[in-house]
Design an enzyme around this catalytic site. Structure first.
Site, PDB file in Angstrom:
ATOM      1  N   ARG A   1       3.585  -2.448 -30.447  1.00  0.00           N
ATOM      2  CA  ARG A   1       3.613  -0.994 -30.622  1.00  0.00           C
ATOM      3  C   ARG A   1       4.943  -0.549 -30.009  1.00  0.00           C
ATOM      4  O   ARG A   1       5.641  -1.025 -29.118  1.00  0.00           O
ATOM      5  CB  ARG A   1       2.363  -0.210 -29.825  1.00  0.00           C
ATOM      6  CG  ARG A   1       2.160  -0.621 -28.375  1.00  0.00           C
ATOM      7  CD  ARG A   1       0.756   0.042 -27.880  1.00  0.00           C
ATOM      8  NE  ARG A   1       0.850  -0.227 -26.600  1.00  0.00           N
ATOM      9  CZ  ARG A   1      -0.044   0.351 -25.729  1.00  0.00           C
ATOM     10  NH1 ARG A   1      -0.915   1.116 -26.231  1.00  0.00           N
ATOM     11  NH2 ARG A   1      -0.317  -0.016 -24.552  1.00  0.00           N
TER      12      ARG A   1
ATOM     13  N   ASN B   1       1.794   8.480 -27.326  1.00  0.00           N
ATOM     14  CA  ASN B   1       0.846   7.742 -26.394  1.00  0.00           C
ATOM     15  C   ASN B   1       1.559   6.873 -25.472  1.00  0.00           C
ATOM     16  O   ASN B   1       2.649   6.204 -25.901  1.00  0.00           O
ATOM     17  CB  ASN B   1      -0.017   6.865 -27.282  1.00  0.00           C
ATOM     18  CG  ASN B   1      -1.057   6.098 -26.291  1.00  0.00           C
ATOM     19  OD1 ASN B   1      -2.068   6.837 -25.915  1.00  0.00           O
ATOM     20  ND2 ASN B   1      -0.824   4.939 -25.925  1.00  0.00           N
ATOM     21  N   GLU B   2       1.428   7.195 -24.240  1.00  0.00           N
ATOM     22  CA  GLU B   2       2.287   6.474 -23.026  1.00  0.00           C
ATOM     23  C   GLU B   2       3.580   6.198 -23.341  1.00  0.00           C
ATOM     24  O   GLU B   2       3.989   5.098 -23.298  1.00  0.00           O
ATOM     25  CB  GLU B   2       1.396   5.479 -22.853  1.00  0.00           C
ATOM     26  CG  GLU B   2      -0.003   5.252 -22.312  1.00  0.00           C
ATOM     27  CD  GLU B   2      -0.688   3.916 -22.254  1.00  0.00           C
ATOM     28  OE1 GLU B   2      -1.889   4.156 -21.512  1.00  0.00           O
ATOM     29  OE2 GLU B   2      -0.364   2.849 -22.843  1.00  0.00           O
TER      30      GLU B   2
ATOM     31  N   GLU C   1      -7.375   8.376 -19.836  1.00  0.00           N
ATOM     32  CA  GLU C   1      -7.740   6.953 -20.227  1.00  0.00           C
ATOM     33  C   GLU C   1      -7.861   6.537 -18.696  1.00  0.00           C
ATOM     34  O   GLU C   1      -7.406   6.554 -17.922  1.00  0.00           O
ATOM     35  CB  GLU C   1      -6.556   5.976 -20.792  1.00  0.00           C
ATOM     36  CG  GLU C   1      -6.347   6.392 -22.161  1.00  0.00           C
ATOM     37  CD  GLU C   1      -5.508   5.311 -22.505  1.00  0.00           C
ATOM     38  OE1 GLU C   1      -5.402   4.156 -22.261  1.00  0.00           O
ATOM     39  OE2 GLU C   1      -4.728   5.681 -23.828  1.00  0.00           O
TER      40      GLU C   1
ATOM     41  N   TRP D   1      -5.410  -7.022 -19.656  1.00  0.00           N
ATOM     42  CA  TRP D   1      -4.150  -7.467 -19.582  1.00  0.00           C
ATOM     43  C   TRP D   1      -3.747  -7.936 -18.162  1.00  0.00           C
ATOM     44  O   TRP D   1      -2.395  -8.186 -17.947  1.00  0.00           O
ATOM     45  CB  TRP D   1      -3.267  -6.221 -19.890  1.00  0.00           C
ATOM     46  CG  TRP D   1      -3.793  -4.834 -19.447  1.00  0.00           C
ATOM     47  CD1 TRP D   1      -4.447  -3.977 -20.180  1.00  0.00           C
ATOM     48  CD2 TRP D   1      -3.499  -4.088 -18.212  1.00  0.00           C
ATOM     49  NE1 TRP D   1      -4.754  -2.845 -19.427  1.00  0.00           N
ATOM     50  CE2 TRP D   1      -3.875  -2.867 -18.194  1.00  0.00           C
ATOM     51  CE3 TRP D   1      -2.872  -4.685 -16.951  1.00  0.00           C
ATOM     52  CZ2 TRP D   1      -4.271  -2.200 -17.245  1.00  0.00           C
ATOM     53  CZ3 TRP D   1      -3.024  -3.819 -15.954  1.00  0.00           C
ATOM     54  CH2 TRP D   1      -3.641  -2.510 -16.031  1.00  0.00           C
TER      55      TRP D   1
ATOM     56  N   LYS E   1      -9.137  -6.375 -27.723  1.00  0.00           N
ATOM     57  CA  LYS E   1     -10.496  -6.685 -28.011  1.00  0.00           C
ATOM     58  C   LYS E   1     -11.508  -7.182 -26.660  1.00  0.00           C
ATOM     59  O   LYS E   1     -12.759  -7.090 -26.778  1.00  0.00           O
ATOM     60  CB  LYS E   1     -10.682  -7.733 -29.134  1.00  0.00           C
ATOM     61  CG  LYS E   1     -10.275  -9.159 -28.961  1.00  0.00           C
ATOM     62  CD  LYS E   1     -10.480 -10.054 -30.109  1.00  0.00           C
ATOM     63  CE  LYS E   1      -9.722 -11.361 -29.569  1.00  0.00           C
ATOM     64  NZ  LYS E   1      -8.300 -11.346 -29.673  1.00  0.00           N
TER      65      LYS E   1
ATOM     66  N   HIS F   1     -11.158  -5.685 -23.929  1.00  0.00           N
ATOM     67  CA  HIS F   1     -10.912  -4.555 -22.873  1.00  0.00           C
ATOM     68  C   HIS F   1     -12.347  -3.898 -23.120  1.00  0.00           C
ATOM     69  O   HIS F   1     -13.060  -3.702 -24.194  1.00  0.00           O
ATOM     70  CB  HIS F   1      -9.845  -3.574 -23.555  1.00  0.00           C
ATOM     71  CG  HIS F   1      -9.613  -2.580 -22.414  1.00  0.00           C
ATOM     72  ND1 HIS F   1     -10.550  -1.488 -22.120  1.00  0.00           N
ATOM     73  CD2 HIS F   1      -8.222  -2.342 -21.778  1.00  0.00           C
ATOM     74  CE1 HIS F   1      -9.773  -0.871 -21.288  1.00  0.00           C
ATOM     75  NE2 HIS F   1      -8.406  -1.276 -21.022  1.00  0.00           N
TER      76      HIS F   1
END
Length: 674
Positions: free
Chosen positions: A111, A149-150, A306, A314, A355, A357
Site C-alpha cells: 500500500r 489513510n495514515e 484506530e 506487526w 488477518k 490482527h
C-alpha cells in the site's frame, strides 16, 4: 455537541465490506446496532472496487452498504479510498511508483505505493474523490470524510525525477533565487555551490555526509508534498460536500510529518494509536500522544480513529490486551480529550497481511470473549455521552517544533552526540508531568505562550530569532521557561547563532556553555542539588559558566565536578531554567517539580501513585493504572459516576484498572427532591 452531528461519543471501526459476500453485510449491520456502534469508516482500501478500470466508477455496492448501515442507525466516516492505487493505475503509470534514496523503484503489492509529487496520481485521486462526493454528499448517513489513510506510514519521501522537479519548484518559491539558497545552505562548504536551481537534486545516497540544510529543506518539502495530496482532495470535498467535517488519521507523535501544518487543514484531528500491551508504561506514552492530538486541534475534542481491540499483527511478538487493559486504555483516550473510540477493524479479515490482527468482531464471532468486550465498551461510551464536546484546560505547555526535531536528528554522526533523541527527551519530561497529574498542552514554536504559567522545551535545537524573542517576552512578562540541553543553537537554516552557546538563549538563561561534554551510552554523571539531594544525569553535559544565573544543581564527578548542571535565572518578571543533562527519574521529578511549584502550577488533584486524573470541563476522570486497589478521596463533595451510575463521596476504593468519571452531583432542591 460532539465533533460530528452524531450525538454523544463515537464508537465503531474500519469496515471493509468488499472483503465479504453481500449476505454478510446485513449480519454486520445488525451486530453493530446491538453493540452500540454509531459510526464506521468505510472504503479506506476499496479503490480497485470503486474504479476497476480507468474512468469507470462502480459505486452502487458502496451505496447499498451505506444505506444498510443507516437503516440500522450507523453513520459513516466515508474514506476517499486513495491510499492504495490499483494495479491498473501503476501499470499504466509506472513512473508514479515511489523511488528510494538509493534509486530503487518500489513495486505494487502493498500500500502507499505512489510518489507524492506525481501529477497523474494526484489527478486520479481528485477524480475519484469528486465522484464519491457527488454521489454521497447528501446522504443522511454521511457524518465525516476520511482522506487517504495514515500518510507517511510507508512512504514519507520519493527521490524520483518527478519529485526532484517538484523539489526545485518548492525551493524556488522558498528562496526566489539561487544565491539566496546558496547562502541558506552554506554551499561554500565542500564546494557545493549551485549555479542554477536546475542543478539541484534531492539528497540521494552520496559518498559521505550530506548538506544538513538541504536535508532539512527536503524534510520540509516531503511533508508539504504529502500535504498537497491531502489538500487536493479536501478542496474537492469542501466544494462538493460543504459542512461535512474532513479528517485524515495521524500516527501519534510521528517524526516525518509536520502535524502542526497538517492539523490546520483538518476539521477534526484524528489519531491511530497502538500502545504495546507488553510495555508497563505504555499508558504514559499514550497519554502524551493524546495530549498532542488535543493540542493539534487547539484544544478541540479529537477522535481516536484506530486502535486494536486486542493484539496487532506487526510486532515481533503480538501480545493480546487483557480485557482490563482494553477498557482502561480506551477510556483513557476519552479522558484525554477524544470524542470517540474507533478501531481497526470491525470484522477480522480472513485473508491478507492483517488477518491475524484483532477486531471488534473476531474470527470466532459472537461466541468469543472479544465480542463481550465490544458490547461492554459500547455501553461504557453510551454512559459517557455527556462528556462529548467538553475541553481540558492546562497551565503547562511543552514546545514541539518539527523543524527543530528534523534538524536535531539529521546525520547525527556530525553532531556532538547521536544519543540526543527529541521524542525520548519529551517523553521523559512528559512522564514527570503525568506522574504529578499536571495537565499539559503541546504548542508550536511561535505560539502564544500567555495562557501558560510554565513552558517547557526539552529540546529546541533550532530556534529562530522570532521564537527566541517570543520566549524572552513571555519570561520578561512573568512566565517560567525551562530549557533542556542542546537548545537555542541554530537558526531556521541550521546555521549557528552568533556568539557563544547557547546562542539564542544565552542572555535569557544567564549562562555560557564553553564546551559540550556529552555522555556515552549508559554513562551517568553525579549531581548534587543546592538542598543536598543526590541524583545522576545522562546523555549530555555542558561546561557551563554562569553570568546572571544561579546554580541549582552541580556535577559531582569527572572534570566537571563543582560546575553548574542545572541553573535558574531571573529575567524581567519571570524565570528561565536550564537543564544541561537528563536527570534520572527522581531527579527530573524533583527539579521540574520545583520549577513548576515556583511558577504556581497546580495539579489536577491529589491521587495515589499510578492513578491518572484528567479533567474535561466539569468531568473528572480517575484511572487506576496500578496492579493493586487504592483509596481515592472524591474532591469537592459528592459526585455522580457516569460509568457506574453511583453517587460517590468521601473515600472510595479503586480496583486495578478501575475507571471513574465523576460529575458534580447537583444540590437537592424542593423541585428535585423525591
Amino acid at each position: 455537541m460532539g465533533i460530528t452531528r452524531v450525538p454523544g461519543l463515537l464508537y465503531g471501526g474500519d469496515y471493509n465490506p468488499e472483503q465479504w459476500p453481500e449476505h454478510i453485510w446485513r449480519d454486520d449491520a445488525r451486530l453493530m446496532a446491538e453493540a452500540g456502534v454509531n459510526l464506521v469508516t468505510v472504503g479506506v482500501f476499496s479503490w480497485a472496487r470503486l474504479e476497476p478500470e480507468p474512468g469507470v466508477y462502480r459505486l452502487d455496492g458502496l451505496a447499498r452498504v451505506i444505506d444498510l448501515l443507516w437503516e440500522h442507525g450507523v453513520a459513516v466516516d466515508l474514506a476517499t479510498a486513495t491510499a492504495s492505487p490499483p494495479a491498473w493505475f501503476v501499470r499504466a503509470h509506472p513512473e508514479a511508483l515511489p523511488v528510494t534514496a538509493d534509486g530503487v523503484r518500489l513495486e505494487f503489492g502493498s500500500r502507499q505505493h505512489y510518489c507524492p509529487s506525481s501529477p497523474v496520481f494526484r489527478a486520479a485521486t481528485v477524480a475519484l474523490t469528486e465522484r464519491l462526493a457527488e454521489r454521497f454528499a447528501g446522504h443522511p448517513a454521511l457524518a465525516m470524510w476520511h482522506i487517504s489513510n495514515e500518510y507517511g506510514d510507508h512512504v514519507t519521501e520519493c527521490f524520483c525525477e518527478v519529485s526532484a522537479a517538484d523539489f526545485r519548484r518548492w525551493l524556488t518559491d522558498r528562496y526566489g533565487d539561487v544565491e539566496t539558497l546558496n547562502h541558506a545552505w552554506g554551499t561554500d562548504f565542500w564546494s557545493q555551490r549551485y549555479g542554477s536551481f536546475a542543478q539541484i537534486a534531492p539528497p540521494r545516497a552520496a559518498p559521505g555526509p550530506g548538506n544538513p540544510t538541504q536535508a532539512l529543506d527536503w524534510r520540509r518539502f516531503s511533508s508539504d508534498a504529502l500535504l498537497a495530496c491531502y489538500q487536493a482532495e479536501k478542496d474537492v470535498l469542501d466544494r462538493v460536500s460543504p459542512g461535512v467535517p474532513v479528517t485524515t488519521n495521524f500516527m501519534s507523535m510521528m517524526k516525518a510529518l509536520d502535524y502542526w501544518a497538517w492539523a490546520e487543514r483538518e476539521d477534526v484531528v484524528s489519531d491511530d494509536a497502538y500502545p504495546d500491551p507488553a510495555d508497563p508504561l505504555a499508558h504514559v506514552t499514550a497519554a502524551m500522544n493524546y495530549d498532542l492530538m488535543r493540542s493539534l486541534g487547539r484544544g478541540r475534542p479529537w477522535l481516536l480513529l484506530e486502535q486494536a481491540p486486542s493484539a496487532v499483527s506487526w510486532r515481533d511478538v503480538n501480545i493480546p490486551k487483557t480485557d482490563e487493559q482494553y477498557r482502561l486504555g480506551s477510556l483513557q483516550t476519552v479522558a484525554r480529550g477524544a470524542d470517540g473510540v474507533m478501531h481497526f477493524q470491525w470484522r477480522a479479515s480472513r485473508a491478507g497481511a492483517e488477518k491475524w490482527h484483532s477486531a471488534m468482531l473476531p474470527h470466532a464471532g459472537t461466541a468469543s470473549r472479544g465480542w463481550e468486550r465490544t458490547l461492554r465498551m459500547g455501553a461504557d461510551l453510551k454512559a459517557l455521552a455527556p462528556v462529548a464536546g467538553s475541553r481540558t484546560d492546562a497551565q503547562v505547555a511543552i514546545m514541539l517544533d518539527w523543524d527543530s526535531w528534523w534538524a536535531a536528528e539529521f546525520d547525527q554522526e556530525q553532531h556532538p552526540s547521536n544519543l540526543v533523541k527529541v521524542r525520548e527527551l519529551i517523553r521523559a519530561w512528559y512522564g514527570t508531568l503525568w506522574a504529578a497529574n499536571i495537565a499539559c498542552d503541546f504548542v508550536p514554536a511561535g505560539a502564544d505562550l500567555g495562557p501558560y504559567k510554565a513552558v517547557l522545551a526539552p529540546n529546541l535545537y533550532l530556534t529562530t530569532a522570532a521564537t527566541a524573542a517570543a520566549i524572552r517576552s513571555y519570561v520578561d512578562g512573568g512566565g517560567t521557561f525551562v530549557s533542556g540541553f542542546f537548545s537555542g543553537l541554530v537558526d531556521e537554516h541550521d546555521h549557528l547563532h552568533d556568539g557563544a552557546y547557547p546562542g539564542a538563549f544565552r542572555d535569557l538563561l544567564g549562562l555560557v556553555a564553553d564546551e559540550f561534554w556529552p555522555l556515552a551510552a549508559g554513562e551517568r554523571a553525579g549531581l548534587r542539588t543546592d538542598d543536598g539531594e543526590h541524583h545522576t544525569g545522562g546523555v549530555w553535559r555542558d561546561w557551563l559558566d554562569t553570568t546572571t544565573a544561579e546554580t541549582i544543581a552541580s556535577y559531582t564527578d569527572t572534570r566537571l565536578a563543582g560546575r553548574p548542571a542545572v541553573t535558574r535565572n531571573r529575567f524581567g518578571a519571570g524565570t528561565a531554567w536550564y537543564l544541561s543533562t537528563l536527570p534520572d527519574e527522581t531527579g527530573l521529578a524533583a527539579l521540574l517539580g520545583r520549577a513548576l511549584r515556583e511558577a504556581g502550577v497546580e495539579p489536577v488533584g491529589d491521587a495515589p501513585a499510578g492513578v491518572e486524573l484528567c479533567r474535561r470541563g466539569e468531568h473528572l476522570f480517575v484511572l487506576n493504572h496500578g496492579t493493586e486497589p487504592v483509596e481515592f478521596t472524591v474532591p469537592d463533595g459528592p459526585a455522580h459516576d457516569l460509568l457506574s451510575g453511583e453517587e460517590l463521596g468521601g473515600t472510595i476504593l479503586l480496583g486495578p484498572a478501575d475507571v471513574r468519571c465523576l460529575t458534580p452531583t447537583p444540590p437537592t432542591t424542593p423541585e428535585t427532591a423525591p
